[in-house]
Design a protein around this motif. Structure first.
Motif, mmCIF file in Angstrom:
data_model
loop_
_atom_site.group_PDB
_atom_site.id
_atom_site.type_symbol
_atom_site.label_atom_id
_atom_site.label_comp_id
_atom_site.label_asym_id
_atom_site.label_seq_id
_atom_site.Cartn_x
_atom_site.Cartn_y
_atom_site.Cartn_z
ATOM 1 N N LEU A 35 -1.068 -13.638 36.017
ATOM 2 C CA LEU A 35 -1.074 -12.257 35.538
ATOM 3 C C LEU A 35 -1.062 -12.200 34.013
ATOM 4 O O LEU A 35 -1.584 -11.251 33.417
ATOM 5 N N GLY A 36 -0.492 -13.228 33.395
ATOM 6 C CA GLY A 36 -0.551 -13.297 31.939
ATOM 7 C C GLY A 36 -1.979 -13.396 31.443
ATOM 8 O O GLY A 36 -2.361 -12.749 30.459
ATOM 9 N N GLN A 37 -2.796 -14.180 32.126
ATOM 10 C CA GLN A 37 -4.199 -14.311 31.726
ATOM 11 C C GLN A 37 -4.974 -13.020 32.005
ATOM 12 O O GLN A 37 -5.882 -12.660 31.252
ATOM 13 N N ILE A 38 -4.609 -12.311 33.068
ATOM 14 C CA ILE A 38 -5.240 -11.016 33.338
ATOM 15 C C ILE A 38 -4.921 -10.030 32.210
ATOM 16 O O ILE A 38 -5.798 -9.323 31.699
ATOM 17 N N GLY A 39 -3.650 -9.987 31.816
ATOM 18 C CA GLY A 39 -3.258 -9.125 30.708
ATOM 19 C C GLY A 39 -3.951 -9.505 29.414
ATOM 20 O O GLY A 39 -4.385 -8.646 28.641
ATOM 21 N N GLY A 40 -4.069 -10.815 29.184
ATOM 22 C CA GLY A 40 -4.764 -11.287 27.993
ATOM 23 C C GLY A 40 -6.233 -10.919 28.010
ATOM 24 O O GLY A 40 -6.810 -10.561 26.972
ATOM 25 N N LEU A 41 -6.855 -10.982 29.184
ATOM 26 C CA LEU A 41 -8.271 -10.621 29.312
ATOM 27 C C LEU A 41 -8.478 -9.144 28.979
ATOM 28 O O LEU A 41 -9.419 -8.784 28.252
ATOM 29 N N LEU A 42 -7.616 -8.283 29.493
ATOM 30 C CA LEU A 42 -7.758 -6.848 29.228
ATOM 31 C C LEU A 42 -7.638 -6.554 27.738
ATOM 32 O O LEU A 42 -8.442 -5.804 27.165
#
Length: 286
Positions: A35-42
């Motif tokens: 989820l950290g990478q998802i947040g970073g992607l956004l």
């Protein structure tokens, strides 16, 4: 301006490291990492769209994707080591080895030529990171209810994370400024794809309160901001100096732990903090 950007990147990573360490005590490491990478992607997509690029070149996107693969690898093994209660081994090993590999690559393959003062700052940074991260103190109990990890496994997690850190920093530094922030966005996509199989293995662990899931995404967004600041720093100075300054992030969790959690700072950590401050001065003078 370059050194300030690199130090700002270190500050972002320091806050992320501190917050992620607290969250990993309550949430499975695979959830925090993915989820950290998802947040970073956004965040990276919003930033890339808000700051248009002159020309998005495929080569730069590929460098960004390679950097993202390094990020995903680093975060996976770092969080796995932390979740097993190996903080005092994983963090110093990953920080010190990641810096050393990045600097050596910059010097031997990318033509970096640090000044004598900068070299002195680099040499001071390595033991400073080890001391401030708690290296050699002995593994402390973490999110696993006090379970301990064998030193060999903890060191392997740290070394693998350090390889990811080096790939992250070196790959992103190769992106041309004309591509704007799209290399960072491409890296987040690569990290999400890389971590997806592990996330699918732990689907039940994602049944968490929405607040904690949101916290994991925000932490990842902070890490992406740190990468953006590092990218700008690397575009204004040699890789070796940018990496070393950006890698001083372990100092901040130590300070935050003292200020917010009333943790005790060891004499070795005090020495490490003072050495890190001296390294910043030397690198800026060099």
């Amino acid at each position: 301006m370059g050194p300030l950007l690199a130090l700002a990147s270190a500050a972002c990573y320091g806050v992320v490291d501190f917050a992620g360490g607290l969250l990993s005590r309550r949430v499975h490491f695979a959830v925090v990492t993915f989820l950290g990478q998802i947040g970073g992607l956004l965040l990276a997509l919003v930033a890339a769209l808000a700051l248009p690029a002159e020309a998005v070149r495929s080569t730069d996107v590929l460098w960004g994707a390679l950097s993202g693969a390094g990020s995903g690898t680093a975060m996976h093994f770092l969080n796995r080591g932390l979740s097993r209660g190996a903080m005092s081994v994983v963090i110093p090993v990953s920080a010190v080895t990641g810096v050393a590999l990045s600097v050596l690559c910059g010097v031997f393959f990318l033509g970096d030529r640090p000044s004598p003062l900068a070299w002195l700052g680099i040499c001071v940074t390595v033991p400073a990171l080890w001391l401030v991260s708690g290296g050699g103190i002995g593994a402390r109990g973490g999110g696993g209810g006090g379970a301990r990890t064998p030193a060999g496994q903890a060191s392997l997690d740290g070394l693998t994370a350090s390889l990811g850190v080096a790939v992250q920093y070196i790959g992103l530094a190769q992106a041309d400024p004309v591509s704007g922030l799209w290399p960072v966005a491409a890296g987040r996509i690569a990290a999400v794809v890389l971590l997806l199989p592990t996330a699918l293995r732990y689907v039940p662990e994602f049944r968490q309160p929405r607040k904690r899931l949101g916290q994991a995404a925000v932490i990842g967004a902070g890490a992406a901001l740190g990468l953006i600041l590092y990218l700008w720093a690397a575009q204004q100075q040699m890789l070796a100096v940018a990496v070393v300054l950006a890698s001083l992030y372990p100092a901040l969790p130590t300070v935050l732990g003292l200020a917010l959690l009333r943790e005790k700072v060891t004499p070795a950590q005090v020495t490490g903090l003072l050495s890190a401050g001296a390294a910043v001065i030397l690198l800026n003078l060099g």
